[in-house]
Design an enzyme around this catalytic site. Sequence first.
Site, mmCIF file in Angstrom:
data_model
loop_
_atom_site.group_PDB
_atom_site.id
_atom_site.type_symbol
_atom_site.label_atom_id
_atom_site.label_comp_id
_atom_site.label_asym_id
_atom_site.label_seq_id
_atom_site.Cartn_x
_atom_site.Cartn_y
_atom_site.Cartn_z
ATOM 1 N N LYS A 53 27.392 48.580 55.176
ATOM 2 C CA LYS A 53 27.345 47.214 56.182
ATOM 3 C C LYS A 53 26.717 47.491 57.389
ATOM 4 O O LYS A 53 25.848 46.769 58.046
ATOM 5 C CB LYS A 53 28.760 46.633 56.015
ATOM 6 C CG LYS A 53 28.859 45.819 54.909
ATOM 7 C CD LYS A 53 30.443 45.509 54.780
ATOM 8 C CE LYS A 53 30.629 45.021 53.276
ATOM 9 N NZ LYS A 53 32.229 44.641 52.865
ATOM 10 N N GLN A 97 37.566 44.267 55.936
ATOM 11 C CA GLN A 97 37.318 44.945 54.816
ATOM 12 C C GLN A 97 38.459 44.853 53.818
ATOM 13 O O GLN A 97 39.787 45.230 54.023
ATOM 14 C CB GLN A 97 36.833 46.120 54.900
ATOM 15 C CG GLN A 97 36.364 46.992 53.566
ATOM 16 C CD GLN A 97 35.265 46.172 52.869
ATOM 17 O OE1 GLN A 97 34.143 46.044 53.682
ATOM 18 N NE2 GLN A 97 35.196 46.292 51.787
ATOM 19 N N ASP A 120 32.196 36.380 55.341
ATOM 20 C CA ASP A 120 32.767 36.560 54.125
ATOM 21 C C ASP A 120 32.875 35.445 52.997
ATOM 22 O O ASP A 120 32.750 35.435 51.933
ATOM 23 C CB ASP A 120 33.878 37.311 53.794
ATOM 24 C CG ASP A 120 33.774 39.025 53.434
ATOM 25 O OD1 ASP A 120 32.537 39.019 52.879
ATOM 26 O OD2 ASP A 120 34.667 39.611 53.394
#
Length: 297
Positions: A53, A97, A120
């Site tokens: 990322k 995460q 997200d």
Amino acid sequence: MVAQIINGNEVAKSIRAELKEEIAGMKMSGVTPGLVVIIVGEDPASQVYVRKKGEACVELGIDSETIRLPAETTEQELLDLIEKYNNDKKFDGILVQLPLPKHINEQNVLLRIDPSKDVDGFHPVNVGKMVVGAEDCYLPCTPHGIQELLVRSGNDPKGKHVVVIGRSNIVGKPITNILLQKAPGADATVTICHSRTQNMSGFTKQADILIAAIGVPNFVKADMVREGVVVIDVGVNRINDPTAKNGTRLVGDVDFESVKEKAKAITPVPGGVGPMTITMLMKNTVKAAKIHHNLKK
Ligand code: NAP
């Protein structure tokens, strides 16, 4: 039938090229999108995702910061950190995460992220916006990537019967909601199957487009699909393979070799859905920056 192999690396590359240009344009108006990625603990797979990322941000010109926290971090410490970034205008997107260590409640953490920075797309506010088809929501990255793969490979789901296997909150449910919207790149009739579905083949054989997101290696066999089906394989499963260099290899949820003989188009694993996920995260971060700075879509 010789199946079209839908190349996720190629599609991701072209989206990244578009984003790079868009970001360069935004910078001329003084706006640089920013993403902070927070990881707790040492899970090796998560470490790889987080590194990728960060690399994608550098490639595209997005400002990024990766915060690595020890596995013993308390839930409160994590919530406080998220609050700090909620209030930090330098960052348009916040990504925590997953999975988190067991002593931290995932739902509490996702709820703490400002929905306007939830790139997200897991905050219930964005999930709700996705369901009603609101324009200012952030679609979850993997299902959004699947939609882009379909459209950009010339397999528009409009009017098609899409059968999804898997009802998880990160793939199965959102892709179902995305593809049934009354909108470009959607307008499909969607059926969703799961582990309690009876006569699975009865459904999968009706699919114009079959999306497998199960986590069971090579689950979908050739006798479960009809000639001419378009297959999107989301699964990522590591299996033993004595012929491979390290004794294992990655396979999807679809038995690629047999199904590709009947399919019109199919995604490989790896190199299909996988490369799209991080690319769509970048797209959401750019969208967040535009929303925060009132820039045109
Ligand atoms: P998950 O949360 O474990 O959900 C799996 C779903 O499949 C559940 O709905 C489950 O049904 C269903 N299922 C499991 N076994 C089944 C069976 N034998 N028959 C029918 N349905 C079955 O998994 P996920 O997070 O959605 O991930 C699915 C796969 O996609 C995994 O291999 C994962 O690694 C991969 N993935 C890839 C990406 C990517 O970027 N490429 C991103 C996310 C996930 P129940 O609900 O009834 O239990």
